[in-house]
Write an enzyme that holds these catalytic residues in place. Structure first.
Site, PDB file in Angstrom:
ATOM      1  N   ASP A   1       0.864  -1.180   0.000  1.00  0.00           N
ATOM      2  CA  ASP A   1       0.000   0.000   0.000  1.00  0.00           C
ATOM      3  C   ASP A   1       0.899   1.228   0.000  1.00  0.00           C
ATOM      4  OD1 ASP A   1      -1.597   2.252   1.498  1.00  0.00           O
ATOM      5  OD2 ASP A   1      -3.108   0.850   0.794  1.00  0.00           O
TER       6      ASP A   1
ATOM      7  N   ASN B   1      -2.366  12.827  -4.369  1.00  0.00           N
ATOM      8  CA  ASN B   1      -3.475  13.251  -5.231  1.00  0.00           C
ATOM      9  C   ASN B   1      -3.974  14.644  -4.861  1.00  0.00           C
ATOM     10  OD1 ASN B   1      -3.702  11.058  -6.992  1.00  0.00           O
ATOM     11  ND2 ASN B   1      -5.014   9.908  -5.592  1.00  0.00           N
TER      12      ASN B   1
ATOM     13  N   HIS C   1      -4.518  14.280  -9.604  1.00  0.00           N
ATOM     14  CA  HIS C   1      -4.691  12.863  -9.901  1.00  0.00           C
ATOM     15  C   HIS C   1      -3.823  12.402 -11.072  1.00  0.00           C
ATOM     16  CE1 HIS C   1      -7.996  11.914  -7.128  1.00  0.00           C
ATOM     17  NE2 HIS C   1      -8.364  13.175  -7.304  1.00  0.00           N
TER      18      HIS C   1
ATOM     19  N   ASP D   1      -1.504   9.178 -10.929  1.00  0.00           N
ATOM     20  CA  ASP D   1      -1.462   8.093 -11.905  1.00  0.00           C
ATOM     21  C   ASP D   1      -0.023   7.787 -12.330  1.00  0.00           C
ATOM     22  OD1 ASP D   1      -4.195   7.893 -11.807  1.00  0.00           O
ATOM     23  OD2 ASP D   1      -4.555   8.935 -13.711  1.00  0.00           O
TER      24      ASP D   1
ATOM     25  N   GLU E   1      -4.453   2.250  -4.610  1.00  0.00           N
ATOM     26  CA  GLU E   1      -2.993   2.277  -4.473  1.00  0.00           C
ATOM     27  C   GLU E   1      -2.464   0.998  -3.828  1.00  0.00           C
ATOM     28  OE1 GLU E   1      -4.570   4.500  -0.807  1.00  0.00           O
ATOM     29  OE2 GLU E   1      -5.123   4.165  -2.888  1.00  0.00           O
TER      30      GLU E   1
END
Length: 213
Positions: free
Chosen positions: A83, A91, A96, A100, A126
């Protein structure tokens, strides 16, 4: 008369031959395009569109196959649940699109370190799940350590210089007759402990051997 008839039909035969040749070329092109489409469909069915890692459904399918093989006497295996730490802040602070890129860079840093028999999948958001066939807990620890070292020097596009991305990891080894759901749950609990203990670390799930009656 025969010669005249032959002379009259010769251009028609030539045109027909050309048409057949053209149809053959179109068929070859169509088959190539069909193969390309089928390859794309297969890719979408087994891989995550954003990162290129395997998707969750395909990985779970492979885990069930490996479980059955191990239960029949095959070697054990491990799963590692990753994680990315503080990903929501990435973000929120950088957008965002940058988030990505971070996910794609993370996958790009991990995949070269894996064996061809390993499966690395985006598990959700994630979170990523690494399935290591024929692997002991000690071997899994070495693999995760290599990933942590690679991540420490990775450059993430869109993030300011010096901003590092870390990950918390829970590792669990399969024991006989355990369900895949139970295995992942133990890895998830180990991941939760890693987060509780400060993140950017690896925690091992206790290994429970079955009680033989």
């Amino acid at each position: 008369v025969l010669w005249c008839s032959f002379s009259a039909f010769l251009p028609c035969i030539s045109v027909l031959g050309g048409s057949i040749s053209g149809l053959r070329k179109e068929l070859v092109t169509s088959n190539a395009q069909l193969q390309q489409v089928l390859q794309q469909v297969t890719e979408l069915a087994t891989h995550d569109e954003l990162t290129g890692a395997y998707n969750r459904r395909y990985l779970l399918e492979m885990l069930h196959h490996e479980k059955n093989r191990t239960d029949r006497g095959g070697p054990s295996f491990c799963v590692c649940l990753f994680d990315l730490d503080h990903f929501k802040q990435i973000n929120d602070n950088y957008g965002h699109a940058v988030g990505d890129e971070v996910l794609k860079t993370f996958v790009g840093a991990v995949q070269p370190l894996l064996r061809t028999t390993d499966f690395f999948a985006r598990y959700g958001g994630e979170e990523f799940l690494l399935f290591l066939p024929q692997t002991s807990l000690e071997m899994a620890q070495h693999c995760v350590k290599r990933i942590q070292d690679a991540l420490a020097v990775a450059h993430f596009k869109g993030l300011p210089e010096g901003v590092k991305v870390t990950t918390s990891i829970g590792v669990a080894q399969y024991y006989l007759q355990e369900s895949v759901e139970s295995l992942i749950e133990r890895a998830d609990k180990a991941l939760y402990r890693a987060k509780q203990h400060g993140r950017n670390r690896m925690e091992m799930a206790p290994f429970h051997r079955p009680i033989l009656l």
